[in-house]
Design an enzyme around this catalytic site. Sequence first.
Site, PDB file in Angstrom:
ATOM      1  N   LYS A 193       0.701  -1.213   0.024  1.00  0.00           N
ATOM      2  CA  LYS A 193       0.123   0.176  -0.094  1.00  0.00           C
ATOM      3  C   LYS A 193       0.832   1.279   0.064  1.00  0.00           C
ATOM      4  O   LYS A 193       0.505   2.156  -0.622  1.00  0.00           O
ATOM      5  CB  LYS A 193      -0.854   0.044   1.351  1.00  0.00           C
ATOM      6  CG  LYS A 193      -2.070  -0.974   1.042  1.00  0.00           C
ATOM      7  CD  LYS A 193      -2.933  -0.652   2.191  1.00  0.00           C
ATOM      8  CE  LYS A 193      -4.280  -1.714   2.192  1.00  0.00           C
ATOM      9  NZ  LYS A 193      -5.321  -1.529   3.179  1.00  0.00           N
ATOM     10  N   LYS A 197      -4.631 -10.141  -6.675  1.00  0.00           N
ATOM     11  CA  LYS A 197      -5.573 -10.313  -5.769  1.00  0.00           C
ATOM     12  C   LYS A 197      -6.892  -9.513  -6.084  1.00  0.00           C
ATOM     13  O   LYS A 197      -6.626  -8.292  -6.442  1.00  0.00           O
ATOM     14  CB  LYS A 197      -5.265  -9.787  -4.380  1.00  0.00           C
ATOM     15  CG  LYS A 197      -6.144 -10.269  -3.408  1.00  0.00           C
ATOM     16  CD  LYS A 197      -5.714  -9.733  -2.042  1.00  0.00           C
ATOM     17  CE  LYS A 197      -5.683  -8.459  -1.743  1.00  0.00           C
ATOM     18  NZ  LYS A 197      -5.627  -7.937  -0.418  1.00  0.00           N
ATOM     19  N   LYS A 205     -10.979  -4.241  -3.394  1.00  0.00           N
ATOM     20  CA  LYS A 205     -11.942  -2.919  -3.330  1.00  0.00           C
ATOM     21  C   LYS A 205     -11.140  -1.747  -3.723  1.00  0.00           C
ATOM     22  O   LYS A 205     -11.720  -1.077  -4.686  1.00  0.00           O
ATOM     23  CB  LYS A 205     -12.658  -2.718  -1.822  1.00  0.00           C
ATOM     24  CG  LYS A 205     -13.348  -3.656  -1.229  1.00  0.00           C
ATOM     25  CD  LYS A 205     -14.089  -3.191  -0.175  1.00  0.00           C
ATOM     26  CE  LYS A 205     -14.141  -3.647   1.183  1.00  0.00           C
ATOM     27  NZ  LYS A 205     -12.784  -3.940   1.882  1.00  0.00           N
TER      28      LYS A 205
HETATM   29  P1  TYM Z   1     -10.580  -6.064   4.289  1.00  0.00           P
HETATM   30  O1  TYM Z   1     -11.583  -5.071   4.273  1.00  0.00           O
HETATM   31  O2  TYM Z   1      -9.280  -5.838   3.102  1.00  0.00           O
HETATM   32  O3  TYM Z   1     -10.952  -7.710   3.714  1.00  0.00           O
HETATM   33  C1  TYM Z   1     -11.981  -8.265   4.446  1.00  0.00           C
HETATM   34  C2  TYM Z   1     -11.946  -9.511   4.333  1.00  0.00           C
HETATM   35  O4  TYM Z   1     -11.872 -10.224   2.873  1.00  0.00           O
HETATM   36  C3  TYM Z   1     -10.661 -10.860   2.793  1.00  0.00           C
HETATM   37  N1  TYM Z   1     -10.502 -10.692   1.164  1.00  0.00           N
HETATM   38  C4  TYM Z   1     -10.089 -11.639   0.292  1.00  0.00           C
HETATM   39  N2  TYM Z   1     -10.212 -13.012   0.394  1.00  0.00           N
HETATM   40  C5  TYM Z   1     -10.150 -13.771  -0.833  1.00  0.00           C
HETATM   41  N3  TYM Z   1      -9.737 -13.191  -2.014  1.00  0.00           N
HETATM   42  C6  TYM Z   1      -9.557 -11.865  -2.092  1.00  0.00           C
HETATM   43  N4  TYM Z   1      -9.518 -11.510  -3.233  1.00  0.00           N
HETATM   44  C7  TYM Z   1     -10.012 -10.914  -0.753  1.00  0.00           C
HETATM   45  N5  TYM Z   1      -9.843  -9.721  -0.618  1.00  0.00           N
HETATM   46  C8  TYM Z   1     -10.045  -9.433   0.528  1.00  0.00           C
HETATM   47  C9  TYM Z   1      -9.574 -10.602   3.492  1.00  0.00           C
HETATM   48  O5  TYM Z   1      -8.653 -11.582   3.704  1.00  0.00           O
HETATM   49  C10 TYM Z   1     -10.449 -10.154   4.951  1.00  0.00           C
HETATM   50  O6  TYM Z   1     -10.944 -11.594   5.584  1.00  0.00           O
HETATM   51  N6  TYM Z   1      -7.410  -6.392   7.892  1.00  0.00           N
HETATM   52  C11 TYM Z   1      -8.577  -6.948   7.513  1.00  0.00           C
HETATM   53  C12 TYM Z   1      -9.838  -6.492   8.405  1.00  0.00           C
HETATM   54  C13 TYM Z   1      -9.605  -6.411   9.771  1.00  0.00           C
HETATM   55  C14 TYM Z   1      -9.737  -7.638  10.619  1.00  0.00           C
HETATM   56  C15 TYM Z   1      -9.429  -7.402  11.831  1.00  0.00           C
HETATM   57  C16 TYM Z   1      -9.848  -8.931  10.171  1.00  0.00           C
HETATM   58  C17 TYM Z   1      -9.583  -5.561  10.897  1.00  0.00           C
HETATM   59  N7  TYM Z   1      -9.361  -5.917  12.041  1.00  0.00           N
HETATM   60  C18 TYM Z   1      -9.642  -8.296  12.970  1.00  0.00           C
HETATM   61  C19 TYM Z   1      -9.915 -10.032  11.031  1.00  0.00           C
HETATM   62  C20 TYM Z   1      -9.838  -9.492  12.757  1.00  0.00           C
HETATM   63  C21 TYM Z   1      -8.901  -6.862   5.952  1.00  0.00           C
HETATM   64  O7  TYM Z   1      -8.394  -7.244   5.423  1.00  0.00           O
HETATM   65  O8  TYM Z   1      -9.974  -6.104   5.655  1.00  0.00           O
END
Ligand code: TYM
Length: 332
Positions: A112, A195, A198
């Site tokens: 990022k 990957k 969003k």
């Molecule tokens: P975020 O919003 O980036 O992603 C949310 C969840 O979606 C999964 N994900 C995917 N899985 C498979 N293929 C993809 N292309 C893909 N893109 C996203 C992510 O692995 C995630 O599970 N940092 C975390 C948010 C967070 C969190 C936490 C998670 C904040 N605090 C505590 C667990 C526990 C995240 O990646 O958000």
Amino acid sequence: GARIFSGIQPSADSLQIGNYIGALLQWKEMQVTNDAIFCVVDLHAITVPQDPALLREQTRRTAAQYIAAGIDPEQAILFVQSQVPAHAQLAWILNTITGFGEASRMTQFKDKAARQGADAASLGLFAYPTLMAADILLYSAEEVPVGDDQRQHVELARDLAGRFNSRFGETFVVPKAVIPTETARIYDLQNPEAKMSKSAASDNGIIWMLDEPARTAKKIKSAVTDDQREIRFDRAAKPGVSNLLTILSAFTGTGIPALEEQFTGRGYGDLKSTVADAVVATFEPIRSRALALLDDTAELDRLLSRGAERAEAIAQPMLERVYDRVGLLPRA
Ligand code: TYM
């Protein structure tokens, strides 16, 4: 059952299919037999610039999509991260036991920061993983259902829990990531080596949960494949076809080998139509439920406030224990 915690950032109007497969699909199953807590992580979203009015709207939309996708706000605790101040407070404490080098090794930060330019990246972005560790550790979560890209962050949370416990005495449960094996990572339809995210530059390779069904079907039918004909899972040689098989497997519950067999001798057009039908059949009702929930934001906001109260009842005593362990003087 185990205590589980997970979250998604409200960083777009709609969640994408990777969030559904990597996160929501597992959450829905796990909430039944476990003590589940699901968070809309708005403090994480602002580690990159967000428009304030949009952020508020996206936070509601994300919560509505959790519920529409099957998260039961009575059974599980569903809340917005910033409504429980203990998250930011514990994150600060964890920052003080995290090494600068350790944080610098986080691959998501490196990606990022490289995308934004090192000087534009904020201190908040650097501290993203310690805030995530705080989310998990505040609730003594044993299991953290996430997609494969979050493995390193959960690993850091484990390290910090162990480090705090040995320095200040047994306080935190050491969590573990729960990652679905076959479907852990969904790739961009137009660029199946990257990957799905969003925040991708182009919208064409992203399947949004709230897109109109016709648009979703069209995107899947224009997915990049290869110039062979064989429908076979091979991540390296056939990333596009493998991605479509992964999505179909997640949506039908059929294993990849069985799908390969089912599609022997059939064409890519056939595979794409089958994937499009499966995705639309699942997302269409989710979309209408989410839009209905968003018709009454007052009710949704009340529901989230109740969730925050339930979350705080767990988080606040843990924060107080931590403050005490660290030696912070309480108010008299
Ligand atoms: P975020 O919003 O980036 O992603 C949310 C969840 O979606 C999964 N994900 C995917 N899985 C498979 N293929 C993809 N292309 C893909 N893109 C996203 C992510 O692995 C995630 O599970 N940092 C975390 C948010 C967070 C969190 C936490 C998670 C904040 N605090 C505590 C667990 C526990 C995240 O990646 O958000």
